[in-house]
Design a protein around this motif. Structure first.
Motif: not given
Ligand code: AMP
Ligand code: MG
Length: 518
Positions: A450-463, A488-496
């Protein structure tokens, strides 16, 4: 590492095919030609804003060290072995035949030989008019260039096939755009992206030659594309095998877009790569709230032809256009079954992908019902797609009540759930937990899938919107941070950035809806 100004460029495409070598940039039809020579029009001042270090290393290109080299990235300077051209193609736009289109603002400078002996087209987007600019200016604004630069790199790091972006420069020249097509044109900063791909050939390159009844050119382009990009295909049936492989690559691409929640927004056949790459980043968007009916493109609002949930069937429709273009070369009896194989290929890949997204050991017929229940429930509740699937990874294996389930998914929700919606969610989770219990793989392994298939960071339009506003004000902090996070879209490094789209962005232009004006 070689310098951008080295003599490392080949010109296989233009040495193979007929082209208009006049260098005349007046808009026109170019019958019989596959390209037209087009020298970039110089700009006021080329300033380097971003450089993709990893891509440059892969290509064996050293970062520009002088203004002369930076000037290459803005079309103000050419290396001696470059031979700039605009490709001629046609296409179906929004379901109708549009005739000749072509590179109206993209100019290929040459084919760069990378250290792995592979060739890559280096192309400037926004480098001035070409014979295919029609009534437009051949330029691009900073807003759309930042979007293409960041998103093509983001898709690469997500593992989605895509063209790449090597650099982003500003031009020091204003560009006039009517962003909302409402008569309020305004000047915006001009910019140029250098795009990179093995080839930018589109379905539309082939459609053009068929429409013009240039069967020799068509055959030659197909043969060339196969020998250069599909060298494993040889012999008598190679054209149909090639088409089948494009069917397969297109199906894979559609599945990947569904996986990460990407909506292209302008899936015209001139924006469909014959290599199965995501190409031409315009009014695209990631899904925030899961809405299969969402299209980010204001021009697409009337019919929502390019909405998220319709992309797979549009992929099929577009392949139908490519198949039609190949009719002079392959029997209809062969093309039709190959085209029809799309559905089976797509669903096979889709269920395999969904199985990983949900952490299942395999996907059986019964599991497809569970997957359908997920689709239906998410479409009704419209939680944040990315956050919902991240929460699902950490789902406790026992869930006692409707209330408990609702609380668990709370941070992914954009609205209060009605009683009926809460029941829908509860029933889905009960079924899902029941299925997880039957998994023959460990919970840890299931979560890894699941961690490999589901990104945690995506480049949202508002960002993106905020990053662009920052850049326009001379504050590049967010832009630079996003450049790091997208790697690093699959890591939690940019959880902000791991939060739902803020309220202010839901109706704001550029944060949810975009126009093609770029
Ligand atoms: P798109 O849907 O953005 O991929 O563009 C469709 C067609 O319009 C292509 O032929 C583009 O090259 C052309 N085009 C878009 N914007 C411009 C522009 N500013 N100048 C010239 N041609 C353009
Ligand atoms: Mg295009």
């Amino acid at each position: 590492m070689k310098s951008l100004s080295s003599e490392n460029y080949k010109k296989e495409f233009i040495s193979t095919f007929p082209g208009d070598e006049s260098g005349d940039l007046t808009p026109r039809q170019t019958p019989g030609m596959l390209y037209s020579k087009a020298i970039p029009t110089p700009v006021e001042k080329v300033t380097l804003l971003a450089w993709s270090e990893e891509l440059a290393t892969e290509l064996g290109i050293g970062k520009p060290v002088s203004q002369q080299e930076v000037d290459i990235l803005g079309g103000n300077n050419l290396a001696s072995t470059m031979h700039p051209y605009a490709a001629c193609y046609a296409g179906h736009q929004f379901g109708g035949w549009a005739g000749q289109l072509g590179d109206g603002r993209a100019i290929t400078l040459g084919e760069w030989e990378a250290p792995n002996n592979k060739y890559f087209e280096l192309q400037l987007k926004g480098a001035g008019p070409t014979p295919y600019s029609r009534r437009a200016d051949g330029r691009a604004v900073l807003r759309s260039s930042v979007r293409e630069y960041l998103m093509s790199e983001a898709m690469h790091y997500l593992g989605v096939p895509t063209t790449r972006a090597l650099s982003l420069v500003t031009t020091g020249e204003p560009v006039l755009r009517d962003m909302f097509y409402n008569g309020n044109a305004a000047y915006e900063a001009g910019a140029i992206v250098m795009r990179v791909a093995p080839s930018f050939l589109r379905f539309g390159n082939f459609e053009l030659l068929n429409a013009r009844k240039e069967t020799d050119n068509l055959r030659q382009l197909v043969d060339w594309t196969i020998s250069r990009y599909y060298p494993h295909l040889t012999g008598e049936g190679k054209v149909i095998s090639w088409f089948k492989e494009i069917v397969e690559r297109t199906a894979s691409l559609m599945v990947e877009w569904q996986r990460v929640g990407f909506v292209h927004g302008v899936m015209n056949t001139d924006n469909m790569s014959v290599l199965g790459l995501t190409i031409d980043y315009g009014p695209y968007s990631f899904l925030d709230d899961f809405d299969p009916d969402f299209t980010p493109n204001t021009t697409d609002l009337p019919g929502k032809r390019y909405a998220f949930g319709k992309q797979p069937s549009i992929g099929y429709w577009n392949l139908g256009c490519l198949a039609a273009a190949l009719l002079p070369l392959v029997e209809k009896d062969q093309l039709l079954p190959a085209l029809e194989s799309y559905k089976e290929v797509y669903w096979g890949k889709y269920y395999a992908m969904m199985g990983k997204k949900l952490g299942l050991d395999h996907v059986s017929k019964i599991d497809t019902d569970l997957i359908a229940q997920f689709e239906k429930t998410l479409a009704a509740l419209k939680p944040d797609m990315t956050i919902f699937f991240q929460l699902l990874i950490e789902l406790p294996l026992h869930m006692g009540s409707t209330q408990e389930v609702k609380e668990f998914f709370k941070t992914s929700l954009y609205k209060e759930l009605s009683t009926e919606e809460q029941e829908m969610l509860y029933s889905l989770i009960v079924n899902y937990l029941d299925r997880l219990n039957k998994n023959t793989i460990t919970r840890q392994y299931s979560q890894k899938l699941m961690r490999e298939a589901n990104p945690r960071f995506i480049l949202r339009n508002y960002l993106l919107h905020q990053a662009i506003e920052g850049l326009e004000k001379g504050e590049p902090d967010l832009f630079e941070k996003l450049q790091q996070a997208l790697k690093e879209p699959y890591s939690d490094k940019f959880d902000e950035f791991f939060t739902t789209r803020p309220d202010w962005a839901s109706q704001k232009a550029g944060c949810s809806m975009l126009s093609c004006s770029s």
